[in-house]
Design an enzyme around this catalytic site. Structure first.
Site, PDB file in Angstrom:
ATOM      1  N   TYR A 174      31.951  64.288  56.045  1.00 29.15           N
ATOM      2  CA  TYR A 174      31.031  63.156  56.066  1.00 29.15           C
ATOM      3  C   TYR A 174      31.356  62.247  57.243  1.00 29.15           C
ATOM      4  CZ  TYR A 174      28.641  58.892  54.564  1.00 29.15           C
ATOM      5  OH  TYR A 174      27.862  57.779  54.506  1.00 29.15           O
ATOM      6  N   HIS A 213      41.893  42.056  43.514  1.00 26.52           N
ATOM      7  CA  HIS A 213      41.633  41.840  42.083  1.00 26.52           C
ATOM      8  C   HIS A 213      40.421  40.937  41.968  1.00 26.52           C
ATOM      9  CE1 HIS A 213      41.888  40.918  37.912  1.00 26.52           C
ATOM     10  NE2 HIS A 213      42.309  39.678  38.094  1.00 26.52           N
ATOM     11  N   ASP A 247      31.511  60.423  45.089  1.00 27.65           N
ATOM     12  CA  ASP A 247      31.806  60.135  46.489  1.00 27.65           C
ATOM     13  C   ASP A 247      33.056  59.272  46.636  1.00 27.65           C
ATOM     14  OD1 ASP A 247      29.670  61.525  47.598  1.00 27.65           O
ATOM     15  OD2 ASP A 247      28.337  59.783  47.608  1.00 27.65           O
ATOM     16  N   HIS A 302      36.992  39.589  39.144  1.00 26.78           N
ATOM     17  CA  HIS A 302      36.401  39.553  37.806  1.00 26.78           C
ATOM     18  C   HIS A 302      34.905  39.834  37.950  1.00 26.78           C
ATOM     19  CE1 HIS A 302      39.862  37.807  35.472  1.00 26.78           C
ATOM     20  NE2 HIS A 302      40.255  37.592  36.721  1.00 26.78           N
ATOM     21  N   HIS A 353      40.714  42.510  30.794  1.00 22.01           N
ATOM     22  CA  HIS A 353      40.982  41.625  31.923  1.00 22.01           C
ATOM     23  C   HIS A 353      40.000  41.883  33.065  1.00 22.01           C
ATOM     24  CE1 HIS A 353      44.346  39.816  34.706  1.00 22.01           C
ATOM     25  NE2 HIS A 353      43.142  39.395  35.034  1.00 22.01           N
TER      26      HIS A 353
END
Length: 225
Positions: free
Chosen positions: A220, A89, A114, A91, A163
């Site tokens: 790939y 997580h 991709d 910001h 958020h």
């Protein structure tokens, strides 16, 4: 603990965090134990022994520090998405800007394709009662609710409305990789729309680029000869 600490420090190395904003966790798939960054600890001083080990119910089984306040959200996602082994997580600026605008990130080109099959989704807003009581658990719930419309393996990221982004992967390193990719894709999408184009990439091109890197027929890299 070493792996999760390194992954947290990798966020700093990639310019993904400011101050103490952000966290990485990892889950041991054999024991179900989760290792996560402690709450409010400076990245500059952080070391493996600072990491906090939790059981599936959030009880601290090892560590002297308080776990990240986002730990309940991480635990909710591990329970819902059984195949993931790492969660990030942040910001980060551009992905968080899309989240604050409450907008999904559309697939505008092959770089997006991709990494994500179609939009990077955004959750609904949390209601007042969901924020005031069990906020972090309810954050997990709205993510799970939104991802019922998307494949969490084909789209390993979500924007929480107002958020910021949560990303995941098979382990903490892959979750960090996906968070870094999301931030760059969010930045590209911002500038593409600023330049006047908000049209989705052609589906046949989206399919080609996603399948080049994902699925049994992916070609790939050096994995297949």
């Amino acid at each position: 603990k070493i792996i999760v600490c390194k992954a947290n420090l990798d966020l700093v190395r990639h310019g993904m965090v400011t101050h103490t904003w952000g966290n990485v966790s990892g889950r041991d798939k054999k024991t179900g134990l989760v290792v996560i960054k402690p709450s409010g600890i400076s990245y500059e001083k952080m070391k493996p022994s600072d990491m906090v080990v939790l059981d599936e119910d959030g009880k601290v089984v090892e560590g002297k520090l308080n776990p990240s306040t986002d730990a309940p959200t991480h635990l909710m996602l591990y329970k819902a998405f059984s195949r993931i082994g790492g969660i990030v997580h942040t910001h980060s600026t551009y992905a968080t800007s899309w989240a604050q605008a409450g907008r999904e990130i559309p697939p505008l080109g092959t770089t997006h394709a991709d990494h994500y099959y179609w939009n990077v989704p955004c959750t609904r807003k949390l209601m007042k009662n969901e924020v005031e009581k069990n906020y972090e658990i309810n954050t997990g719930r709205v993510i799970i609710e939104r991802m019922k419309e998307s494949d969490p393996e084909a789209v390993p990221s979500v924007l929480v409305h107002s958020h910021g982004p949560f990303c995941w992967g098979s382990d903490p390193d892959e979750a960090v990789y996906n968070a870094v990719a999301l931030e760059e894709i969010a930045r590209m999408a911002f500038y593409t729309i600023l330049l006047g184009n908000d049209q989705h990439v052609d589906k046949f091109l989206l399919d080609k680029h996603f399948r080049k890197k994902h699925g049994r027929n992916a070609y790939y890299g050096q994995g297949k000869k």
